[in-house]
Design a protein around this motif. Sequence first.
Motif, mmCIF file in Angstrom:
data_model
loop_
_atom_site.group_PDB
_atom_site.id
_atom_site.type_symbol
_atom_site.label_atom_id
_atom_site.label_comp_id
_atom_site.label_asym_id
_atom_site.label_seq_id
_atom_site.Cartn_x
_atom_site.Cartn_y
_atom_site.Cartn_z
ATOM 1 N N GLY A 1 22.355 -23.134 30.112
ATOM 2 C CA GLY A 1 23.420 -22.706 29.135
ATOM 3 C C GLY A 1 23.038 -23.075 27.660
ATOM 4 N N THR A 2 21.677 -23.847 27.658
ATOM 5 C CA THR A 2 21.281 -23.988 26.210
ATOM 6 C C THR A 2 20.145 -23.232 25.882
ATOM 7 N N SER A 3 19.856 -22.103 26.520
ATOM 8 C CA SER A 3 18.828 -21.297 26.323
ATOM 9 C C SER A 3 18.795 -20.275 25.216
ATOM 10 N N ALA A 4 18.114 -19.783 24.676
ATOM 11 C CA ALA A 4 18.147 -18.897 23.758
ATOM 12 C C ALA A 4 17.148 -17.705 23.675
ATOM 13 N N LEU A 5 17.543 -16.436 22.984
ATOM 14 C CA LEU A 5 16.799 -15.406 22.827
ATOM 15 C C LEU A 5 16.436 -15.316 21.431
ATOM 16 N N TRP A 6 14.913 -14.544 21.455
ATOM 17 C CA TRP A 6 14.449 -14.476 19.931
ATOM 18 C C TRP A 6 13.849 -12.820 19.993
ATOM 19 N N PHE A 7 14.097 -12.659 18.727
ATOM 20 C CA PHE A 7 13.555 -11.186 18.311
ATOM 21 C C PHE A 7 12.588 -11.058 17.535
ATOM 22 N N LEU B 1 18.056 -14.709 17.980
ATOM 23 C CA LEU B 1 18.874 -13.483 18.087
ATOM 24 C C LEU B 1 20.104 -14.117 18.687
ATOM 25 N N LEU B 2 20.058 -15.186 19.719
ATOM 26 C CA LEU B 2 21.212 -15.582 20.161
ATOM 27 C C LEU B 2 20.968 -17.212 20.634
ATOM 28 N N GLY B 3 21.820 -17.943 20.005
ATOM 29 C CA GLY B 3 21.783 -19.281 20.199
ATOM 30 C C GLY B 3 22.737 -19.727 21.253
ATOM 31 N N ALA B 4 22.619 -21.105 21.736
ATOM 32 C CA ALA B 4 23.620 -21.624 22.863
ATOM 33 C C ALA B 4 25.033 -21.475 22.719
ATOM 34 N N ARG B 5 25.979 -21.529 23.697
ATOM 35 C CA ARG B 5 27.306 -21.624 23.360
ATOM 36 C C ARG B 5 27.723 -22.866 22.661
ATOM 37 N N GLY C 1 23.004 -26.790 13.567
ATOM 38 C CA GLY C 1 21.683 -26.404 12.792
ATOM 39 C C GLY C 1 21.078 -25.549 13.735
ATOM 40 N N THR C 2 21.488 -25.285 14.854
ATOM 41 C CA THR C 2 20.910 -24.370 15.794
ATOM 42 C C THR C 2 20.998 -22.850 15.208
ATOM 43 N N PRO C 3 20.365 -21.751 15.927
ATOM 44 C CA PRO C 3 20.563 -20.469 15.490
ATOM 45 C C PRO C 3 21.969 -20.053 15.759
ATOM 46 N N SER C 4 22.532 -19.205 14.895
ATOM 47 C CA SER C 4 23.869 -18.620 15.016
ATOM 48 C C SER C 4 24.314 -18.149 16.464
ATOM 49 N N ASN C 5 25.239 -18.545 17.192
ATOM 50 C CA ASN C 5 25.758 -17.741 18.428
ATOM 51 C C ASN C 5 26.351 -16.489 18.026
ATOM 52 N N VAL C 6 25.531 -15.688 18.038
ATOM 53 C CA VAL C 6 25.858 -14.052 17.690
ATOM 54 C C VAL C 6 26.953 -13.773 18.886
ATOM 55 N N SER D 1 24.313 -5.028 24.023
ATOM 56 C CA SER D 1 24.147 -4.688 22.828
ATOM 57 C C SER D 1 23.209 -5.268 21.838
ATOM 58 N N LEU D 2 23.027 -6.638 22.049
ATOM 59 C CA LEU D 2 22.253 -7.322 21.428
ATOM 60 C C LEU D 2 20.624 -6.822 21.473
ATOM 61 N N PHE D 3 20.471 -5.879 22.394
ATOM 62 C CA PHE D 3 18.883 -5.266 22.592
ATOM 63 C C PHE D 3 18.762 -3.846 21.985
ATOM 64 N N SER D 4 19.469 -3.667 20.725
ATOM 65 C CA SER D 4 19.650 -2.445 20.236
ATOM 66 C C SER D 4 18.607 -1.765 19.383
ATOM 67 N N ARG D 5 17.644 -2.877 18.745
ATOM 68 C CA ARG D 5 16.927 -2.889 17.912
ATOM 69 C C ARG D 5 15.457 -2.539 18.517
ATOM 70 N N ALA D 6 14.424 -1.675 17.749
ATOM 71 C CA ALA D 6 13.022 -1.688 18.383
ATOM 72 C C ALA D 6 12.407 -2.957 17.959
ATOM 73 N N GLY D 7 11.834 -3.521 18.824
ATOM 74 C CA GLY D 7 10.964 -4.884 18.905
ATOM 75 C C GLY D 7 10.848 -5.516 20.227
ATOM 76 N N SER D 8 10.182 -6.917 19.865
ATOM 77 C CA SER D 8 9.924 -7.620 21.384
ATOM 78 C C SER D 8 11.197 -8.643 21.250
ATOM 79 N N TYR D 9 11.705 -8.828 22.681
ATOM 80 C CA TYR D 9 12.639 -9.683 23.036
ATOM 81 C C TYR D 9 12.163 -10.775 23.606
ATOM 82 N N GLU D 10 12.290 -12.058 22.983
ATOM 83 C CA GLU D 10 11.728 -13.193 23.982
ATOM 84 C C GLU D 10 12.656 -14.244 24.370
ATOM 85 N N PHE D 11 12.493 -14.828 25.350
ATOM 86 C CA PHE D 11 13.357 -15.956 25.955
ATOM 87 C C PHE D 11 12.760 -17.313 25.807
#
Length: 328
Positions: free
Chosen positions: A131-137, A148-152, A157-162, A189-199
């Motif tokens: 549950g503390t995993s994140a996505l990066w764009f 792109l997505l932070g932990a709930r 100081g962590t990435p914003s929880n989009v 819907s978080l995967f709508s932009r052109a680019g690489s998505y990392e976990f």
Amino acid sequence: MKLVSLPQGLVVAVLSQLGPKDIGKAAAVSRKLEAAANDESLWETLARRYYGSRVARSTRSMYGSYKDMVRDDNRRGALPTLHGLWKSPCHNNSPTSFYCCLVVCIKWHRPSNMLWLYLDARGESDLRHPGTSALWFRELGTNKNVPLLGARNAFAGTPSNVQQYDFVPDPNAVGRNDRFKGVLQIDASLFSRAGSYEFCYANAILHRDYQECSLFTVDREQDLMDVFTSFSLENESPFASETEAAWNERWRPHLTLAVEAPANRLGPWPERIGMTGDEAASYIRSQNPDLKVSAIPPDVSVKRDHRSGRVRFRVDHRGIVERAPKRG
């Protein structure tokens, strides 16, 4: 030879080489083509080609016809699926300490518009929760990735929880502290932009002590559907009937590579910065069972005397290690 004189089966075979939109256009040309465009065998051929025979056959009952299924792109029953093995290991694995997460399958559940990441993580008894995993764009043509997505329940100081996401554990893995198996459900819907998505597994803070892995890339003028190469059934889970032997076989090559890194027994341990105090202490003890290891809260004073048989380090008000632990 005129079109009207061609056998119906041959006309259907010709139309089967077209897509649904082009078939609709062809149907307006003549009654012969209209009849062929409404032939159920034509749409059954397309359904089997798009989704595979097993998925098409199993989800047929959800629609009035194969034609309805294809026109709806089988959104009720077929899940676009990526099969593979994506690896997010801890940077500091050693012969005495090992943590790693494998993403074994990605499915897109279109009715809820959620992307399902099937995770298999293993480690020591203090393995962090998925549950503390994140996505990066990472935007195309750049080397910089952004959160792109932070932990709930992330620390300050962590990435914003989009957008919040959920981890649903596999029933057979519940109750263990050294293993997490299940599915991470993320808003597609978080995967709508052109680019690489990392976990990045268990990325509770900006300091990433797990290595990110690239899940997929959406090129320009593509959408998410262009990324997925096959379809599967909604009730199919890669863990549904997995045996312990199959689980061990999946991990066997990764465990072999994990023991190559030398253990750090002397310190200091800068790689523990960003972890919780308990996680850092557990790691240091695993390499040095004879050391006395303790995390000191910010409002507690201690006597300054040096002892090589102990490790004392400060944590902040959140319980996070800010400076490298060392002997003394």
